[in-house]
Design a protein around this motif. Structure first.
Motif, PDB file in Angstrom:
ATOM      1  N   ASP A   1      -2.445  15.626  -1.657  1.00  0.00           N
ATOM      2  CA  ASP A   1      -2.217  14.340  -2.083  1.00  0.00           C
ATOM      3  C   ASP A   1      -2.833  13.882  -3.378  1.00  0.00           C
TER       4      ASP A   1
ATOM      5  N   ALA B   1      -6.552  10.143   2.018  1.00  0.00           N
ATOM      6  CA  ALA B   1      -5.250  10.411   1.736  1.00  0.00           C
ATOM      7  C   ALA B   1      -4.164   9.521   1.398  1.00  0.00           C
TER       8      ALA B   1
ATOM      9  N   SER C   1      -1.217  12.673  -6.711  1.00  0.00           N
ATOM     10  CA  SER C   1      -1.504  11.558  -7.156  1.00  0.00           C
ATOM     11  C   SER C   1      -1.783  11.172  -8.739  1.00  0.00           C
TER      12      SER C   1
ATOM     13  N   ARG D   1      -2.277   8.319  -1.920  1.00  0.00           N
ATOM     14  CA  ARG D   1      -0.504   8.053  -1.932  1.00  0.00           C
ATOM     15  C   ARG D   1      -0.349   6.621  -2.173  1.00  0.00           C
TER      16      ARG D   1
END
Length: 636
Positions: A501, A473, A505, A477
């Motif tokens: 995430d 994660a 992304s 990010r």
């Protein structure tokens, strides 16, 4: 930072530059002030590492059996890569030190930054400028105790634990055989407890230092020494004999019964030969005990790694509380250690200390390493010059274990992804060596440096399982593509966070389920795609047992079901061509499972995971029935 290591492949002890370690929630980061070389223990480590492969095999036949088993199941080429990776690693040296606390894990109590602490623990409290130490093996030093003296607490705890096993008190007669560093400390601790203490050795320097500390020190000359001990103990013999000598010979142990009174206790501390004569032990009904390092808690994962202490009412003297007791004796001056230091070396000159130990060209007892006061920040250790942009994505590895080096790096290189930028690990040592061996530009401290590196496009996560979801994660990010070894997560909550995430992304997220990409499985899928209809798939896995201290037994890692059976669930899904809609698992004993799977097209899958089968049986066998075919995959 600088750290003292012994290359597992042999050669002399080295002082190498590595990224400083990172700590977990149950650890403490310490800037080392002083550490003590335990010559007996550390010489045994260096001698084994510096010996030939044949000598290593004779010393560790258990590891030879593991290599043979691995070769049978995974082939010679993969086994050879793994063995070469293991031999290319380093053994951190040292286990007794003192220093200043820099950071404290969130689950550590009673320790704060800025304190002087004593540290212990092989593999953790190393000869290094910075140590990541379990909180229960990190003890505040009382006022008035110098760091150089506090550094003895770890090694002295070994002697203190031996005395507790001997069950002696004031007035008891205690004989210590072998007056090296551990023997000297054991004798002084017994003297501080009010025991009458005699020591036996063959060299003059140990005898001289023992006499100066109030020990009745005797040179080993056989029967005359035995007679002197009997005379010293008023004809009774010793209440306890503690053997701190080490060596292959059993002669010191054969001497022990003659020194003992009837029903005395013998505690073995040193790595000594044990070809014993039963008769004299039987005639005196001697109690024979073996001391396991610093005391209760040693080698227990729940204590040392998870920070779970034992209640004082049940286990009064843990290894951590033995450290406290030694420090209290130093504070009260009932234990003196400074005169035991025969050599002092700066960390940069540690190799000279080990040469003295190996060559034995001059007498020595305690060798102390000292460290610079200035704290130098080493976020990265450059191993190779930065490459010019190649158009290929930059690769960063989090985790530098044997699997990452022997399996993942060759696979990435074969796929053309060979722009290796950085590798990071919690210890720093493994990252440095993997960077050198596998062509990375630099080794870095922990995961954050990988995430923040603008030259890295793809983050490879090869850490323990409990960190996968968090790191995946974080990398997403940070705008990185992610390759994560299985499993991606250990709970639905973790999985949901990673998925969220990933979707935000716009980056690729790949999980290392490798079996669905094998050539054999590709042939099976193409064959089955020609027709429709449900399949019945029976997947049998002969996984084999794992030792009790294997990381699979760490409850934080998800065990074998979440950590390995996920591979086979993914493989069945790949064969059917869709995810399962219902899953049921039944757990048996000793690492066995059955998993039942059903699919929307009526297909059924069953996975039988066993750990007790014959090692001669192949590991994986898949039988597929349906769509007009009967297919068997055997160890594909």
């Amino acid at each position: 930072m600088r750290q003292v290591v012994q290359p597992a492949s042999g050669g002399p002890v080295q002082v190498i530059e590595v990224p400083r370690p990172t700590i977990s929630a149950t650890e403490v980061l310490v800037h080392t002030t002083a550490s003590i070389i335990s010559s007996g223990t550390e010489r045994a480590v260096t001698q084994l590492a510096q010996s030939s492969l044949l000598a290593k095999a004779r010393a560790r036949p258990d590891l030879v059996r593991q290599v043979i088993k691995k070769a049978k199941t995974e082939g010679l080429a993969q086994t050879a890569r793994t063995v070469r990776t293991r031999l290319a690693q380093d053994v951190p040296l040292g286990y007794s030190a003192a220093g200043i606390v820099l950071e404290v894990g969130e689950h550590v109590a009673g320790i704060r930054p800025g304190q002087l602490v004593a540290t212990a623990g092989a593999g953790k409290a190393n000869h290094a400028e910075f140590q990541a130490v379990p909180g229960l093996l990190c003890t505040p030093v009382p006022q008035g105790v110098e760091a150089g003296d506090a550094a003895f607490a770890g090694v002295a705890s070994i002697g203190l634990h031996a005395l507790r096993l001997a069950d002696v008190g004031p007035g008891a007669s205690v004989v210590v055989i072998g007056l090296g560093l551990v023997g000297q400390l054991t004798a002084r601790l017994a003297h501080a407890a009010g025991c009458n203490v005699a020591g036996i050795d063959v060299a003059e320097l140990p005898l001289e230092r023992a006499r100066a500390a109030g020990v009745h020190a005797l040179a080993e000359v056989g029967d005359d020494t035995t007679a002197a001990i009997l005379d010293w103990s008023r004809g009774r013999g010793a209440d306890a004999v503690i053997v701190t000598a080490s060596g292959k010979s059993s002669e010191p142990m054969l001497r022990v019964p003659g020194l003992c009174r009837d029903r005395a206790t013998v505690v073995v501390v040193g790595d000594i030969g044990l070809d014993l004569d039963r008769r004299p032990l039987y005639e005196k009904e001697l109690t024979l005990r073996f001391a396991r390092s610093y005391g209760p808690g040693r080698y227990e994962r729940s204590y040392e790694e998870w920070g779970v202490d034992y209640p004082e009412g049940y286990v009064r003297w843990t290894e951590g509380r033995n450290l406290e007791a030694v420090l209290d004796l130093l504070a009260s001056r009932r234990l003196e250690v400074d005169d035991l230091v025969t050599h002092r070396h700066d960390i940069a000159d540690a190799g000279a200390a080990y040469q003295t130990i190996e060559k034995r060209n001059e007498p020595y007892l305690a060798m102390q390493l000292t460290y610079p006061e200035a704290i130098k920040s080493d976020a990265a250790i450059k191993v190779r010059p930065r490459r010019a942009p190649s158009g290929r994505p930059g690769i960063g590895f989090i985790g530098a274990g044997a699997f990452a080096s022997s399996v993942l790096v060759p696979a990435f290189r074969a796929a053309g992804l060979d722009n290796f930028v950085s590798v990071g690990s919690s210890s720093g040592v493994t990252a440095r060596r993997m960077a050198e061996r596998d062509g990375f530009q630099k080794a870095v401290s922990g995961a954050e440096a990988i995430m923040n590196d603008p030259d890295i496009d793809v983050v490879v996560i090869a850490t323990p399982h409990n960190l996968h979801a968090q790191l995946a994660a974080s990398a997403l990010r940070a705008g990185k593509h992610v390759f994560c070894e299985k499993p991606l997560a250990l709970s639905f909550e973790e999985l949901a966070e990673v998925e969220a995430d990933w979707r935000r992304s716009g980056r690729a997220l790949f999980v290392g389920f490798n079996r669905r990409f094998s050539p054999a499985l590709g042939t099976v899928r193409r064959t089955l795609e020609a027709r429709s209809g449900p399949l019945v798939i029976n997947y049998r896995v002969n996984a084999g047992p794992v030792p009790a201290d294997h990381w699979y037994e760490d409850r934080r890692q998800g065990g074998r079901l979440l950590g390995e059976v996920c591979h086979f669930i993914d493989t069945v899904a790949a064969i059917v061509g869709m995810p399962a809609v219902a899953v049921q698992s039944v757990r048996g004993g000793a690492g066995t499972f059955t998993v039942a799977l059903s699919y929307n097209d009526g297909s059924l899958g069953s996975i039988v995971y066993a750990s007790g089968g014959s090692p001669q049986t192949r590991k994986e066998r898949v039988e597929i029935l349906g769509r007009g075919h009967s297919i068997v995959l055997d160890d594909f």
